[in-house]
Design a protein around this motif. Structure first.
Motif, PDB file in Angstrom:
ATOM      1  N   ILE A  36      -2.787  -6.936   4.564  1.00 26.27           N
ATOM      2  CA  ILE A  36      -1.492  -6.666   4.325  1.00 26.27           C
ATOM      3  C   ILE A  36      -0.772  -5.811   5.433  1.00 26.27           C
ATOM      4  CG2 ILE A  36       0.439  -6.550   2.643  1.00 26.27           C
ATOM      5  CD1 ILE A  36      -1.819  -6.827   0.419  1.00 26.27           C
ATOM      6  N   VAL A  37       0.070  -6.318   6.330  1.00 27.78           N
ATOM      7  CA  VAL A  37       0.843  -5.498   7.319  1.00 27.78           C
ATOM      8  C   VAL A  37       2.370  -5.611   6.996  1.00 27.78           C
ATOM      9  CG1 VAL A  37       1.351  -5.376   9.690  1.00 27.78           C
ATOM     10  CG2 VAL A  37      -0.899  -6.445   8.899  1.00 27.78           C
ATOM     11  N   VAL A  38       2.597  -4.326   6.597  1.00 28.66           N
ATOM     12  CA  VAL A  38       4.228  -3.986   6.372  1.00 28.66           C
ATOM     13  C   VAL A  38       4.800  -3.581   7.511  1.00 28.66           C
ATOM     14  CG1 VAL A  38       5.719  -2.727   4.733  1.00 28.66           C
ATOM     15  CG2 VAL A  38       3.667  -3.244   3.874  1.00 28.66           C
ATOM     16  N   ASP A  39       5.680  -4.224   8.156  1.00 27.83           N
ATOM     17  CA  ASP A  39       6.559  -3.992   9.379  1.00 27.83           C
ATOM     18  C   ASP A  39       7.640  -3.436   8.913  1.00 27.83           C
ATOM     19  OD1 ASP A  39       7.528  -4.106  11.531  1.00 27.83           O
ATOM     20  OD2 ASP A  39       7.632  -6.216  12.073  1.00 27.83           O
ATOM     21  N   ASN A  40       8.151  -1.925   9.431  1.00 30.35           N
ATOM     22  CA  ASN A  40       9.162  -1.462   9.090  1.00 30.35           C
ATOM     23  C   ASN A  40      10.170  -1.743  10.154  1.00 30.35           C
ATOM     24  OD1 ASN A  40       9.775   0.198   6.760  1.00 30.35           O
ATOM     25  ND2 ASN A  40       8.096   1.788   7.437  1.00 30.35           N
ATOM     26  N   ALA A  41      10.446  -3.042  10.295  1.00 28.61           N
ATOM     27  CA  ALA A  41      11.626  -3.638  11.284  1.00 28.61           C
ATOM     28  C   ALA A  41      11.490  -3.200  12.694  1.00 28.61           C
ATOM     29  CB  ALA A  41      13.044  -2.824  10.553  1.00 28.61           C
ATOM     30  N   SER A  42      10.139  -3.379  13.165  1.00 32.80           N
ATOM     31  CA  SER A  42       9.711  -3.009  14.530  1.00 32.80           C
ATOM     32  C   SER A  42      10.314  -4.034  15.466  1.00 32.80           C
ATOM     33  CB  SER A  42       8.204  -3.253  14.682  1.00 32.80           C
ATOM     34  OG  SER A  42       7.590  -2.197  13.899  1.00 32.80           O
ATOM     35  N   ASP A  43      10.219  -3.709  16.858  1.00 32.84           N
ATOM     36  CA  ASP A  43      10.998  -4.730  17.642  1.00 32.84           C
ATOM     37  C   ASP A  43      10.176  -6.045  17.721  1.00 32.84           C
ATOM     38  OD1 ASP A  43      12.464  -2.400  18.431  1.00 32.84           O
ATOM     39  OD2 ASP A  43      11.276  -1.790  20.157  1.00 32.84           O
ATOM     40  N   ILE A  44      10.803  -6.917  18.540  1.00 35.77           N
ATOM     41  CA  ILE A  44      10.282  -8.317  18.543  1.00 35.77           C
ATOM     42  C   ILE A  44       8.936  -8.466  18.898  1.00 35.77           C
ATOM     43  CG2 ILE A  44      11.445  -8.824  20.808  1.00 35.77           C
ATOM     44  CD1 ILE A  44      11.647 -11.127  17.623  1.00 35.77           C
ATOM     45  N   ASP A  45       8.536  -7.603  19.968  1.00 33.42           N
ATOM     46  CA  ASP A  45       7.025  -8.021  20.399  1.00 33.42           C
ATOM     47  C   ASP A  45       6.184  -7.636  19.080  1.00 33.42           C
ATOM     48  OD1 ASP A  45       7.533  -5.130  20.296  1.00 33.42           O
ATOM     49  OD2 ASP A  45       6.528  -4.743  21.908  1.00 33.42           O
ATOM     50  N   THR A  46       6.272  -6.905  18.104  1.00 29.38           N
ATOM     51  CA  THR A  46       5.444  -6.672  17.031  1.00 29.38           C
ATOM     52  C   THR A  46       5.734  -7.721  16.155  1.00 29.38           C
ATOM     53  OG1 THR A  46       5.693  -4.062  17.200  1.00 29.38           O
ATOM     54  CG2 THR A  46       4.806  -5.119  15.259  1.00 29.38           C
ATOM     55  N   LYS A  47       6.942  -8.175  15.882  1.00 27.12           N
ATOM     56  CA  LYS A  47       7.009  -9.293  14.926  1.00 27.12           C
ATOM     57  C   LYS A  47       6.444 -10.431  15.571  1.00 27.12           C
ATOM     58  CE  LYS A  47      10.821 -12.087  12.956  1.00 27.12           C
ATOM     59  NZ  LYS A  47      12.409 -12.327  12.944  1.00 27.12           N
ATOM     60  N   ASN A  48       6.453 -10.804  16.770  1.00 26.64           N
ATOM     61  CA  ASN A  48       5.937 -12.224  17.314  1.00 26.64           C
ATOM     62  C   ASN A  48       4.572 -12.207  17.303  1.00 26.64           C
ATOM     63  OD1 ASN A  48       8.471 -13.439  17.820  1.00 26.64           O
ATOM     64  ND2 ASN A  48       8.575 -12.676  19.938  1.00 26.64           N
ATOM     65  N   TYR A  49       3.666 -10.853  17.480  1.00 29.97           N
ATOM     66  CA  TYR A  49       2.520 -10.792  17.444  1.00 29.97           C
ATOM     67  C   TYR A  49       2.043 -10.960  16.315  1.00 29.97           C
ATOM     68  CZ  TYR A  49      -2.354  -8.741  17.117  1.00 29.97           C
ATOM     69  OH  TYR A  49      -3.616  -8.469  16.883  1.00 29.97           O
ATOM     70  N   LEU A  50       2.512 -10.373  15.212  1.00 35.12           N
ATOM     71  CA  LEU A  50       2.116 -10.468  13.704  1.00 35.12           C
ATOM     72  C   LEU A  50       2.229 -12.274  13.315  1.00 35.12           C
ATOM     73  CD1 LEU A  50       3.519  -7.281  12.430  1.00 35.12           C
ATOM     74  CD2 LEU A  50       1.107  -7.938  12.938  1.00 35.12           C
ATOM     75  N   LEU A  51       3.338 -12.529  13.612  1.00 35.77           N
ATOM     76  CA  LEU A  51       3.478 -13.941  13.270  1.00 35.77           C
ATOM     77  C   LEU A  51       2.423 -14.847  13.964  1.00 35.77           C
ATOM     78  CD1 LEU A  51       7.351 -14.273  13.571  1.00 35.77           C
ATOM     79  CD2 LEU A  51       6.175 -14.365  11.388  1.00 35.77           C
ATOM     80  N   SER A  52       2.062 -14.542  15.215  1.00 32.84           N
ATOM     81  CA  SER A  52       1.115 -15.282  15.594  1.00 32.84           C
ATOM     82  C   SER A  52      -0.538 -15.508  15.087  1.00 32.84           C
ATOM     83  CB  SER A  52       0.854 -14.744  17.273  1.00 32.84           C
ATOM     84  OG  SER A  52      -0.062 -13.529  17.240  1.00 32.84           O
ATOM     85  N   LEU A  53      -0.584 -14.440  14.299  1.00 29.52           N
ATOM     86  CA  LEU A  53      -1.908 -14.169  13.624  1.00 29.52           C
ATOM     87  C   LEU A  53      -1.909 -15.134  12.529  1.00 29.52           C
ATOM     88  CD1 LEU A  53      -2.385 -10.411  13.608  1.00 29.52           C
ATOM     89  CD2 LEU A  53      -3.251 -11.939  14.949  1.00 29.52           C
ATOM     90  N   GLY A  54      -0.899 -15.767  11.925  1.00 24.82           N
ATOM     91  CA  GLY A  54      -0.784 -16.821  11.094  1.00 24.82           C
ATOM     92  C   GLY A  54      -1.377 -16.390   9.496  1.00 24.82           C
ATOM     93  N   ASN A  55      -2.245 -17.055   9.074  1.00 19.48           N
ATOM     94  CA  ASN A  55      -2.870 -16.925   7.750  1.00 19.48           C
ATOM     95  C   ASN A  55      -3.863 -15.781   7.778  1.00 19.48           C
ATOM     96  OD1 ASN A  55      -1.075 -18.784   6.506  1.00 19.48           O
ATOM     97  ND2 ASN A  55      -2.289 -20.241   6.940  1.00 19.48           N
ATOM     98  N   SER A  56      -4.344 -15.394   9.059  1.00 17.63           N
ATOM     99  CA  SER A  56      -5.217 -14.420   8.975  1.00 17.63           C
ATOM    100  C   SER A  56      -5.066 -12.813   8.273  1.00 17.63           C
ATOM    101  CB  SER A  56      -5.901 -14.049  10.391  1.00 17.63           C
ATOM    102  OG  SER A  56      -4.775 -13.486  11.326  1.00 17.63           O
ATOM    103  N   ILE A  57      -3.522 -12.761   8.144  1.00 18.97           N
ATOM    104  CA  ILE A  57      -3.096 -11.597   7.662  1.00 18.97           C
ATOM    105  C   ILE A  57      -1.898 -12.271   6.752  1.00 18.97           C
ATOM    106  CG2 ILE A  57      -3.419 -10.155   9.729  1.00 18.97           C
ATOM    107  CD1 ILE A  57      -0.287 -10.175  10.103  1.00 18.97           C
ATOM    108  N   ASN A  58      -1.410 -11.084   5.744  1.00 16.59           N
ATOM    109  CA  ASN A  58      -0.278 -11.311   5.107  1.00 16.59           C
ATOM    110  C   ASN A  58       0.906 -10.372   5.684  1.00 16.59           C
ATOM    111  OD1 ASN A  58      -2.660 -11.499   2.946  1.00 16.59           O
ATOM    112  ND2 ASN A  58      -1.401 -12.856   2.147  1.00 16.59           N
ATOM    113  N   TYR A  59       1.921 -11.081   6.309  1.00 17.71           N
ATOM    114  CA  TYR A  59       2.834 -10.240   6.951  1.00 17.71           C
ATOM    115  C   TYR A  59       4.130 -10.026   6.220  1.00 17.71           C
ATOM    116  CZ  TYR A  59       6.095  -9.475  10.711  1.00 17.71           C
ATOM    117  OH  TYR A  59       7.173  -8.746  11.603  1.00 17.71           O
ATOM    118  N   VAL A  60       4.466  -8.648   5.788  1.00 20.43           N
ATOM    119  CA  VAL A  60       5.652  -8.366   5.028  1.00 20.43           C
ATOM    120  C   VAL A  60       6.721  -7.696   5.988  1.00 20.43           C
ATOM    121  CG1 VAL A  60       6.437  -7.086   3.265  1.00 20.43           C
ATOM    122  CG2 VAL A  60       4.107  -7.865   3.067  1.00 20.43           C
ATOM    123  N   ARG A  61       7.552  -8.456   6.494  1.00 21.99           N
ATOM    124  CA  ARG A  61       8.785  -7.884   7.430  1.00 21.99           C
ATOM    125  C   ARG A  61       9.901  -7.510   6.698  1.00 21.99           C
ATOM    126  NH1 ARG A  61       9.867  -6.612  13.107  1.00 21.99           N
ATOM    127  NH2 ARG A  61      12.334  -7.033  12.855  1.00 21.99           N
TER     128      ARG A  61
END
Length: 297
Positions: A36-61
């Protein structure tokens, strides 16, 4: 019966380190069930990378930066409300776990199932103990040596590789979002320790990839970090009120000693530092945040 574990990482604009942390979790001897990765409103590069991981993580933006405290609140809440895993394993986005870290934590959990929390042995990149994460034994006059082998009970611990049982979270609630930064992990592990003992597990090592192996110090920190110490002293005012008489007053004496150390030092920006410290201490006298509880899955 196989135990299931959710790992929670809170991140903010440290993408290269975050990639290494996620990879280290994916290479555990004992597989993690959810990352579970909780993203504290990081810049777009972090967001795009985490989205690219798909179902291998649980992304909480998160839409705004809630600090480490708010991030861990959201991550542990997600663990409670969206998984049925037995343990939550929390860490920063610069905590690189070793291949056997989780296995060693769970091995101890089998021997001592009634625990409030389990803390790893946190090392810096040179292999020495990370000064920001020195374990706090019940006897604070004692220093746990770097070659410690046997587990030992702790007063508190940091959110740098910390394992907590689902039952404990259900009983004590979530980390306090209003802390924002500093002391949220100390308060939370002391709260857990009042429910069941917490332990230092020296076999479960991790590497904390901080820029330098230094502890936090208002006396020596630079101007960009000075305002953050408001949270340190305000939050401390809250959680030391929950301690027994001896530990509560010992902490107050230590805080006063820090104040006079700065007052009689030759540090730069002395008046600014003293003003931040006094502001935090004053706020801490009436700071009474709400402890939230997660819903059920």
């Amino acid at each position: 019966m196989t135990q299931k574990v959710s790992a929670v990482i809170v991140t903010y604009n440290r993408l290269e380190l975050l990639k290494e942390v996620i990879q280290s979790l994916q290479q555990q001897e004992f597989s993690v069930n959810h990352i579970i990765v909780v993203d504290n409103a990081s810049d777009i590069d972090t967001k795009n990378y985490l989205l690219s991981l798909g179902n291998s993580i649980n992304y909480v933006r998160l839409e705004e930066n809630l600090g480490g405290a708010g991030g861990f609140n959201k991550g542990i809440r997600y663990f409670m409300e969206n998984t049925d895993d037995d343990f939550v394993w929390v860490m920063d986005d610069d905590t690189v776990v070793h291949h056997d870290t989780l296995q060693n934590l769970l091995d101890f959990a089998k021997k001592e199932p009634n625990f409030g929390f389990l803390a790893s042995d946190v090392r810096w990149i040179d292999g020495h103990r990370a000064k920001m994460n020195q374990p706090a034994p019940m006897n604070r006059l004692k220093v746990i040596p770097e070659d410690q082998v046997e587990p030992i009970q702790l007063q508190n611990a940091t959110f740098v590789s910390l394992l907590v049982r689902r039952k404990v979270v259900a009983e004590i609630g979530l980390p306090i979002t209003d802390f924002f930064i500093w002391g949220d992990d100390i308060e939370y592990t002391e709260r857990a320790g009042r429910f069941a003992p917490g332990y230092f597990v020296p076999a479960a090592k991790v590497t904390h990839k901080m820029g330098a192996n230094v502890g936090s110090s208002l006396l020596n920190d630079g101007p960009e970090r000075t305002p953050r110490y408001f949270y340190s002293y305000r939050n401390k005012g809250y959680y030391i009120r929950k301690r027994d008489w001896y530990r509560r007053n010992r902490a107050r004496v230590r805080t006063l000693a820090e104040y006079y150390q700065i007052k009689f030092s030759k540090t730069d920006r002395k008046q600014e530092k003293l003003a931040i410290m006094k502001k935090g201490m004053k706020a801490g006298k009436s700071f009474d945040p709400i402890i939230e509880f997660a819903g059920k899955k």
